[in-house]
Design a protein around this motif. Structure first.
Motif, PDB file in Angstrom:
ATOM      1  N   ILE A   1       0.956  -1.025  -0.153  1.00 56.61           N
ATOM      2  CA  ILE A   1      -0.056  -0.095  -0.016  1.00 56.61           C
ATOM      3  C   ILE A   1       0.747   1.209   0.108  1.00 56.61           C
ATOM      4  CG2 ILE A   1      -1.781   1.105   1.170  1.00 56.61           C
ATOM      5  CD1 ILE A   1      -2.504  -1.363   2.490  1.00 56.61           C
ATOM      6  N   GLY A   2       1.150   1.659  -1.247  1.00 56.02           N
ATOM      7  CA  GLY A   2       2.384   2.707  -1.347  1.00 56.02           C
ATOM      8  C   GLY A   2       1.547   4.106  -1.401  1.00 56.02           C
ATOM      9  N   VAL A   3       1.920   5.045  -0.421  1.00 58.88           N
ATOM     10  CA  VAL A   3       1.282   6.356  -0.442  1.00 58.88           C
ATOM     11  C   VAL A   3       2.100   7.194  -1.062  1.00 58.88           C
ATOM     12  CG1 VAL A   3       0.245   8.004   1.091  1.00 58.88           C
ATOM     13  CG2 VAL A   3       0.184   5.492   1.760  1.00 58.88           C
ATOM     14  N   LEU A   4       1.864   7.890  -1.991  1.00 58.94           N
ATOM     15  CA  LEU A   4       2.510   8.961  -2.506  1.00 58.94           C
ATOM     16  C   LEU A   4       1.910  10.137  -2.374  1.00 58.94           C
ATOM     17  CD1 LEU A   4       4.798  10.088  -4.373  1.00 58.94           C
ATOM     18  CD2 LEU A   4       3.531   9.340  -6.438  1.00 58.94           C
ATOM     19  N   ALA A   5       2.594  11.229  -1.663  1.00 58.07           N
ATOM     20  CA  ALA A   5       1.926  12.497  -1.315  1.00 58.07           C
ATOM     21  C   ALA A   5       0.527  12.070  -0.474  1.00 58.07           C
ATOM     22  CB  ALA A   5       1.441  13.458  -2.561  1.00 58.07           C
ATOM     23  N   ASP A   6      -0.887  12.173  -1.290  1.00 59.77           N
ATOM     24  CA  ASP A   6      -2.018  11.871  -0.679  1.00 59.77           C
ATOM     25  C   ASP A   6      -2.645  10.930  -1.415  1.00 59.77           C
ATOM     26  OD1 ASP A   6      -2.401  13.615  -2.665  1.00 59.77           O
ATOM     27  OD2 ASP A   6      -3.801  15.032  -1.634  1.00 59.77           O
ATOM     28  N   HIS A   7      -1.913   9.961  -2.234  1.00 56.01           N
ATOM     29  CA  HIS A   7      -2.808   9.093  -2.995  1.00 56.01           C
ATOM     30  C   HIS A   7      -2.027   7.482  -2.744  1.00 56.01           C
ATOM     31  CE1 HIS A   7      -3.966  12.640  -5.145  1.00 56.01           C
ATOM     32  NE2 HIS A   7      -4.832  11.855  -5.989  1.00 56.01           N
ATOM     33  N   VAL A   8      -2.986   6.490  -3.065  1.00 57.88           N
ATOM     34  CA  VAL A   8      -2.281   5.016  -3.153  1.00 57.88           C
ATOM     35  C   VAL A   8      -2.233   4.673  -4.495  1.00 57.88           C
ATOM     36  CG1 VAL A   8      -2.994   2.750  -2.415  1.00 57.88           C
ATOM     37  CG2 VAL A   8      -3.447   4.708  -0.739  1.00 57.88           C
ATOM     38  N   ILE A   9      -1.035   3.918  -4.623  1.00 59.95           N
ATOM     39  CA  ILE A   9      -0.968   3.475  -6.002  1.00 59.95           C
ATOM     40  C   ILE A   9      -1.545   1.950  -6.219  1.00 59.95           C
ATOM     41  CG2 ILE A   9       0.999   2.591  -7.712  1.00 59.95           C
ATOM     42  CD1 ILE A   9       1.090   5.727  -7.011  1.00 59.95           C
ATOM     43  N   LEU A  10      -2.349   1.859  -7.169  1.00 64.98           N
ATOM     44  CA  LEU A  10      -2.996   0.631  -7.663  1.00 64.98           C
ATOM     45  C   LEU A  10      -2.706   0.330  -9.186  1.00 64.98           C
ATOM     46  CD1 LEU A  10      -6.591   1.422  -5.891  1.00 64.98           C
ATOM     47  CD2 LEU A  10      -4.770  -0.511  -5.064  1.00 64.98           C
ATOM     48  N   THR A  11      -3.136  -1.017  -9.470  1.00 68.50           N
ATOM     49  CA  THR A  11      -2.813  -1.658 -10.899  1.00 68.50           C
ATOM     50  C   THR A  11      -3.907  -2.125 -11.330  1.00 68.50           C
ATOM     51  OG1 THR A  11      -2.032  -3.711 -10.162  1.00 68.50           O
ATOM     52  CG2 THR A  11      -0.437  -2.172 -10.038  1.00 68.50           C
TER      53      THR A  11
END
Length: 197
Positions: free
Chosen positions: A46-56
């Motif tokens: 569950i990678g949080v970049l700034a205020d978003h989560v990366i999904l595929t």
């Protein structure tokens, strides 16, 4: 870089809320699990970049879970030093995320899937933006969902479909054109529940 408020709340919750395992069977207590079952260990990021989560979004031609929304991750290999190492390795392979740009924050409780996996969700902060590089043939798309959307329990609902002759219920957390459901939605709901118990 300042941390977003939602990430601060999540970090605090990781330390404060007692862990509760989750399962694809949570909403289906009538399903009897076979005794002595052996689960395959896996990890997702569950990678949080700034205020978003990366999904595929998985490629549509895959044999397992074609076209479904997923967190980067997969089986824990013998060479992986830890679940976090496995999740970071898989994230590098699937979306081109450099592990050196990631700071692991903690784990969510184990999640058991109907497909026989025991998944450890690893929460991490991605400290530098990156240009996603979807794994050819495996990942159709890499996208971001606001952390605030995923941490709001009101965004989740229960739906169902027939599975092995019975109706199976599961969580969904739609976002725009993306239908996030099943194990991915259940894991993300576990995250939301830790912040808003």
């Amino acid at each position: 870089m300042a941390r977003p408020l939602d990430l601060d709340r999540l970090i605090d919750a990781l330390a404060a809320v007692p862990p509760r395992p989750s399962s694809d069977y949570d909403l289906n207590p009538e399903i009897t699990l076979p005794p002595g079952r052996v689960l395959k260990p896996a990890a997702v990021l569950i990678g949080v970049l700034a205020d978003h989560v990366i999904l595929t979004k998985r490629a549509s031609h895959l044999q397992h879970h074609p076209g479904q929304i997923a967190l980067p991750g997969g089986k824990i290999d013998k060479g992986d030093a830890s679940p976090a190492a496995a999740a970071l390795r898989e994230a590098r392979e699937e979306v081109g995320l450099d592990p050196d740009s990631v700071r692991v924050l903690g784990d969510l409780p184990i999640h058991e899937t109907v497909t026989g996996y025991s998944i450890i969700p690893v929460i991490a902060r991605i400290e530098r933006d990156f240009i996603p590089q979807p794994e050819a043939g495996e990942v159709a798309e890499v996208f971001r969902v606001p952390l605030s959307h995923l941490m709001d329990p009101a965004r989740y609902r229960i739906e169902g479909r027939r599975w092995r002759g019975i109706r199976r219920r599961y969580f969904v957390v739609p976002f725009g054109p993306y239908y996030i459901w099943g194990a991915t939605a259940r894991i993300l709901k576990s995250m939301a529940d830790r912040v808003v118990p």
